[in-house]
Motif scaffolding. Sequence first.
Motif, PDB file in Angstrom:
ATOM      1  N   ASP A  68     -34.012   9.574 -46.262  1.00 33.69           N
ATOM      2  CA  ASP A  68     -34.027   8.370 -47.089  1.00 33.69           C
ATOM      3  C   ASP A  68     -33.509   8.673 -48.502  1.00 33.69           C
ATOM      4  N   ARG A  71     -29.760   8.781 -48.301  1.00 35.31           N
ATOM      5  CA  ARG A  71     -29.194   7.431 -48.148  1.00 35.31           C
ATOM      6  C   ARG A  71     -29.232   6.668 -49.470  1.00 35.31           C
ATOM      7  N   GLU A  75     -25.986   5.135 -51.408  1.00 37.17           N
ATOM      8  CA  GLU A  75     -25.916   3.718 -51.805  1.00 37.17           C
ATOM      9  C   GLU A  75     -25.680   3.584 -53.311  1.00 37.17           C
ATOM     10  N   ASP A 119     -24.350  10.739 -42.654  1.00 40.13           N
ATOM     11  CA  ASP A 119     -24.470   9.461 -43.369  1.00 40.13           C
ATOM     12  C   ASP A 119     -23.326   9.276 -44.359  1.00 40.13           C
TER      13      ASP A 119
END
Length: 139
Positions: A68, A71, A75, A119
């Motif tokens: 997380d 990610r 972002e 990712d």
Amino acid sequence: MHFVTGGAFNGKAEWVRSFYKLHKESSFNWFSAYREDALPNDLPESRIVVLEGVEQWILQMGSAFTQDTGRKWIEAWLDWERSGERTIVLIGTDISKGIVPMEREVREWRDLTGWFYQDAVKCCDRFDSIWYGVAKRLK
């Protein structure tokens, strides 16, 4: 976002400098975990930001780094790119090859780095692998 990977000492940084024609007069910032630069929380106002040694920043975070976390980094970097004509260039050494380490912590670092790379590749516009200074565009 542009992700560049390859083996250690295979010419990734030099290839990025050449590909983007980065020189002193260029509008870019280069942060390197290999030089012990901190991963910036706020990215500077420049056309290109290079983040070199992503796997080392993951290692430094230790157990605080999760999928997380990675990610959220991605972002935030994509949001930064969207706010102008900007490019993030991620450089990460491929640490997935070779003998699987005995130490649990090192295996976990390799796993987390691999998941982060997956990712990043999903979200990037371009992906290159550098092997002995030769680039192969994969995306």
